[in-house]
Scaffold this active site. Structure first.
Site, PDB file in Angstrom:
ATOM      1  N   HIS A  23     -10.776  18.769  25.960  1.00  0.00           N
ATOM      2  CA  HIS A  23     -10.839  17.638  25.021  1.00  0.00           C
ATOM      3  C   HIS A  23      -9.457  17.350  24.446  1.00  0.00           C
ATOM      4  O   HIS A  23      -9.045  16.201  24.336  1.00  0.00           O
ATOM      5  CB  HIS A  23     -11.817  17.951  23.880  1.00  0.00           C
ATOM      6  CG  HIS A  23     -13.223  18.129  24.347  1.00  0.00           C
ATOM      7  ND1 HIS A  23     -14.110  17.090  24.426  1.00  0.00           N
ATOM      8  CD2 HIS A  23     -13.880  19.216  24.796  1.00  0.00           C
ATOM      9  CE1 HIS A  23     -15.274  17.530  24.896  1.00  0.00           C
ATOM     10  NE2 HIS A  23     -15.156  18.822  25.127  1.00  0.00           N
ATOM     11  N   ASP A  95     -13.840  11.886  19.664  1.00  0.00           N
ATOM     12  CA  ASP A  95     -14.451  12.461  20.852  1.00  0.00           C
ATOM     13  C   ASP A  95     -15.941  12.116  20.846  1.00  0.00           C
ATOM     14  O   ASP A  95     -16.584  12.134  19.782  1.00  0.00           O
ATOM     15  CB  ASP A  95     -14.285  13.981  20.773  1.00  0.00           C
ATOM     16  CG  ASP A  95     -14.496  14.649  22.106  1.00  0.00           C
ATOM     17  OD1 ASP A  95     -13.522  15.128  22.670  1.00  0.00           O
ATOM     18  OD2 ASP A  95     -15.659  14.676  22.593  1.00  0.00           O
TER      19      ASP A  95
END
Ligand code: UDP
Length: 444
Positions: A23, A95
């Site tokens: 991520h 995210d």
């Protein structure tokens, strides 16, 4: 500074990645891309990090871009942090896995929220429409994504087939929230995933979905490399320098996945059987954790002795993008984490996909359909079977000797680079996105 760049400077975006290198990496590449276009960027970084790799990555990023502040991530501090940003924020990019805790905050601040989806557009098409298949998904043989394709049950992320599982519940709750965002950014490009991108953007997949901006591949950045020359000249790059062009198989299953030791040893047997030189990153510990045991202990002394005659085996963090860019590397045995897939596309490296969990089979399908990789569907998910060395060796042999894959990989590299060049499809998407953010500034 051009007039356009001067007006980009009025854009201020906060980026909010989740934990884990899979991520953090795309978020920091996105940050670098926006700074390069003179936008102002605040990264709200995960602190403390879950791994040394993340902590080093962040500190390299901060040395390269001293203007960034490391802001401790905490959802309770987030409202005041976002409200007090100076200059005021044009948009907030989070995210996808954080959408649920973050939406109420951005809604109360009336701050436009964008999502960075860190997997493929193909996976996005499943994720965004998943609520349509509830509650029967656990009994379905396949799911039909309008305009995209039929996804067989065997490729659906296994967690989604366990609706009572806590992670599955989170996923099933997150997907339907995507229409509440103002846009979704994906690290992909039109020439690679035209069909899912068109279907997502035409409303075929989910009518209410906001625009999807394909802005990839994210380009690996200078700051990611090991800081000093000495480290850069140490193995494995130094070892690669001594190998002939296209001769080495690079094997890595990403940052999170620890494999059963029996399977690890079968990979060792497979590499020996293939007869090719190899660089193999062994991972024994799960979820970003640093390795504790010696690589010899994981693999076994006898096998390790044999392996040393033909390759290099390490159990530490490597600079993957540097490795994939090395001329000695001729193929990549990969779990098909999306960042790894996009890095292989960027460097034009053929893939032998071995998806293990989650979205990875959907990503492997993208690679296979594009024609620059293969995968063995019978190998199943992690832990379903122990795949024997014999089969692994044969598959490596097929990947390394297949001239068609090499040609396709070169072609993918060419199209990936075209996409991010001036006038390319991803560059146009980036400009459109920044344009949206400017408009949002004006309407505040
Ligand atoms: N990576 C790396 N060195 C390693 C292991 C991983 O540089 O030893 C990087 C890799 O290049 C990629 C990211 O970590 O950018 C992993 O993301 P991916 O989506 O491929 O897989 P995940 O680790 O999230 O399963």
């Amino acid at each position: 500074m051009s007039l356009e760049n001067m007006s980009n400077a009025a854009v201020h975006v906060a980026l909010f990645p989740n934990a884990g290198m899979g991520h953090l990496t795309p978020f920091l590449r996105l940050a670098a891309l926006l700074v390069d276009r003179h936008c102002r960027v605040t990264v709200i970084s995960p602190q403390p990090t879950v791994s040394m790799a993340e902590s080093k990555h962040l500190s390299r990023f901060h040395s390269a871009f001293p203007q960034f502040e490391a802001i401790r991530r905490s959802c309770c501090l987030l409202p005041s942090l976002l409200a007090s940003a100076s200059p005021p924020l044009s948009a907030f990019v989070c995210d996808v896995t954080l959408i649920s805790p973050v939406l109420p905050i951005t809604e109360s601040l009336r701050l436009p929220i964008f999502i960075l989806f860190t997997s493929s557009a193909r996976m996005l098409s499943l994720f965004s429409s998943v609520s349509r298949f509830i509650p029967s998904i656990s009994e379905m043989d396949s799911v039909e994504i309008p305009g995209v394709s039929t996804i067989p049950r065997s490729c659906i992320p296994p967690l989604l087939l366990l609706p009572n599982n806590v992670f599955a519940k989170i996923l099933l709750e997150d997907g339907p929230k995507l229409p509440k965002s103002c846009g979704i950014l994906v690290n992909s490009f039109e020439a690679l995933e035209l069909n899912p991108l068109e279907s997502l953007n035409s409303g075929k997949v989910v009518k209410e979905l906001p625009p999807v901006f394909p802005i990839g591949p994210f380009v690996p950045c200078e700051f990611e490399k090991s800081e000093n020359e000495e480290q850069r000249n140490s193995s494995p790059l130094k070892w690669l320098n001594d190998q002939s062009p296209g001769s080495v198989v690079y094997v890595s299953f990403g940052s999170r996945l620890g494999m059963a030791r029996e399977q690890v040893r079968e990979i060792g047997n497979g590499l020996m059987k293939s007869g090719f030189k190899f660089l193999w990153v062994v991972k024994d510990k799960k979820v970003d954790r640093e390795e504790e045991d010696d690589v010899e202990k994981v693999i076994g002394v006898e096998l390790m002795k044999r392996l040393k005659s033909n390759g290099l085996v390490v159990n530490e963090w490597v600079d993957q993008s540097d490795i994939l860019s090395h001329s000695s590397v001729g193929g990549f045995v990969s779990h098909c984490g999306w960042n790894s897939v996009m890095e292989a596309a960027w460097h034009g490296v053929p893939i032998l996909g071995w998806p293990q969990i989650g979205d990875q089979k959907l990503n492997a399908e993208v690679v296979e359909k594009t024609g620059w990789g293969i995968w063995r569907k019978t190998w199943g998910w992690a832990g379903e079977n122990v795949v024997r060395g014999e089969e692994i060796g044969d598959a490596i042999d097929e990947m390394m000797k297949n001239e068609g894959l090499k040609m396709k990989a070169e072609k993918v590299k060419e199209t990936a680079r075209k996409a991010v060049d001036g006038g390319g499809s991803s560059e146009i998407s980036v400009q459109r996105l920044i344009g949206e953010w400017k408009k949002m500034n004006d309407s505040c």
